[in-house]
Design an enzyme around this catalytic site. Structure first.
Site, short mmCIF file in Angstrom:
data_model
loop_
_atom_site.label_atom_id
_atom_site.label_comp_id
_atom_site.label_asym_id
_atom_site.label_seq_id
_atom_site.Cartn_x
_atom_site.Cartn_y
_atom_site.Cartn_z
N THR A 95 0.72 -1.24 0.03
CA THR A 95 0.02 -0.11 0.08
C THR A 95 0.78 1.22 -0.12
O THR A 95 0.17 2.49 0.13
CB THR A 95 -0.98 0.08 1.14
OG1 THR A 95 -0.12 0.27 2.40
CG2 THR A 95 -1.95 -0.94 1.21
N LEU A 108 13.99 -4.61 -2.08
CA LEU A 108 14.08 -3.01 -2.13
C LEU A 108 15.20 -2.76 -1.13
O LEU A 108 14.97 -2.70 0.12
CB LEU A 108 13.07 -2.17 -2.22
CG LEU A 108 12.36 -1.94 -3.43
CD1 LEU A 108 11.85 -3.01 -4.34
CD2 LEU A 108 11.16 -0.85 -3.19
N LYS A 167 21.42 4.43 1.91
CA LYS A 167 21.67 4.42 3.09
C LYS A 167 22.45 3.20 3.59
O LYS A 167 22.77 3.01 4.81
CB LYS A 167 20.51 4.92 4.29
CG LYS A 167 20.09 6.38 3.74
CD LYS A 167 18.85 6.82 4.51
CE LYS A 167 18.48 8.30 3.95
NZ LYS A 167 18.31 8.58 2.81
N VAL A 225 11.64 10.92 -5.90
CA VAL A 225 10.92 12.23 -6.05
C VAL A 225 9.38 11.94 -5.42
O VAL A 225 8.54 11.09 -5.90
CB VAL A 225 10.81 12.70 -7.15
CG1 VAL A 225 10.15 14.08 -7.50
CG2 VAL A 225 12.25 12.72 -7.80
N GLY A 226 9.00 12.60 -4.42
CA GLY A 226 7.67 12.90 -3.76
C GLY A 226 7.15 11.55 -3.09
O GLY A 226 6.03 11.46 -2.99
#
Length: 323
Positions: free
Chosen positions: A15, A124, A128, A170-171
């Site tokens: 989600t 994924l 970092k 992004v976003g």
């Protein structure tokens, strides 16, 4: 060649920003079924109003619960592991919660996938995880190591695991873009350090990179895309050109620049036109596995402040508008 057509996929953290974009994309590829695995019933309910395709299933569960994963993985061909605790500050103050989700959860994914005979798993990761200085990065490094090593004990099941590592999206939820857009109204944007740089990738690019690597993976690779860097001050100028920048200092666990490939990892890194592959150290791994990649030069390091490709203020404006 591996294809997603006719396959059943499961996305942990389905989600989230990545999960929703990934599912939307793979539904165009004639997949058999897509299972959304996550622990938030409200987000699943809201997603079900948006995604009405009959091939979608919603499965409440937590990656910390191995038995629930075992049940969810029945008949699944491909798993994309996107679930994580990823807010740096929250992980710093709730360290063992991050360990239980990001490390123990990773091992649960691995064992359930092998036991259920899943064909391919992609986890994924994050920039970092390379030379980590915060707990989030350390847990994701441990997760990466677990997924790579998992290829050595799949036995007759032949399940294959790989990792995709990329930079800031992004976003995405919790990213600096929505924060800057909110603070724009105040006329002042807080900047931790004016020298700060980051790798930058769009959600579409991240999703496509994962899909592409399902076909490329042999098992044990860490795939790293070639993506541009940006200066945080340029992002601030793109979002609020007339706003004042207030330097507030680097926060706990934050880096000045991000690394995706360390000098030590570079000794096993192959370069392709649009991405790198950090090769696993397996006895069965050979140059034939890697096909036509070339070894990066001695001393290579992939860091955001020494990148060859940069986004300008105008580039960043277009990216922000497109989100």
């Amino acid at each position: 060649m591996f294809t997603l057509e006719g396959k059943t996929l499961l996305v942990t953290g389905g989600t989230g920003s990545f999960g929703k974009k990934f599912i939307k994309k793979v539904l165009d590829l004639d997949v058999k079924k897509v299972i959304v695995f996550s622990r938030d019933e409200l987000k699943q309910y809201e997603m079900a109003q948006e995604f009405t395709d009959s091939r979608i299933r919603f499965f409440i569960g937590d990656v910390r619960d191995k038995e629930r994963l075992f049940r969810a993985f029945e008949g699944v061909d491909v798993v994309i592991h996107a679930a994580a605790l990823k807010q740096v500050g929250i992980c710093e103050y709730n360290p063992f919660e991050a360990i239980k989700t990001n490390i123990h959860g990773a091992q649960n994914i691995i064992e359930a996938a092998i036991d259920r005979g899943v064909q391919k798993v992609i986890a994924l990761s994050t920039d970092k995880a390379a030379n980590p200085i915060n707990l989030y990065g350390a847990t994701k490094l441990a997760s990466d190591k677990l997924f790579v090593a998992a290829n050595s004990y799949t036995g007759i099941k032949n399940t294959r695991f790989a990792v995709v590592r990329y930079g800031n999206v992004v976003g995405s939820r919790g990213s600096v873009v929505p924060f800057f857009l909110k603070m724009k109204e105040t006329g002042t944007l807080p900047i931790t350090d004016e020298r700060m740089t980051r790798f930058w990738i769009t959600l579409d690019q991240g999703v496509q990179f994962v899909i592409d690597n399902l076909s490329r993976m042999k098992g044990g690779e860490i795939f790293v895309p070639k993506i541009p860097s940006m200066k945080v001050t340029d992002l601030a100028k793109a979002i609020a050109p007339n706003a004042k920048m207030e330097i507030i200092g680097i926060r706990p666990g934050e880096k000045l620049h991000e690394t995706m490939i360390t000098e030590d990892d570079a000794r096993r890194t192959l370069e392709y036109d649009t991405y790198y592959v950090i090769q696993p150290e397996f006895p069965w791994w050979s140059r034939e596995q890697a096909m036509d990649g070339k070894l990066v030069p001695e001393g290579f390091i992939y860091v955001s402040n020494t990148n060859d490709t940069w986004l300008s203020v105008d580039d960043l404006k277009r990216l922000v508008i497109d989100q």
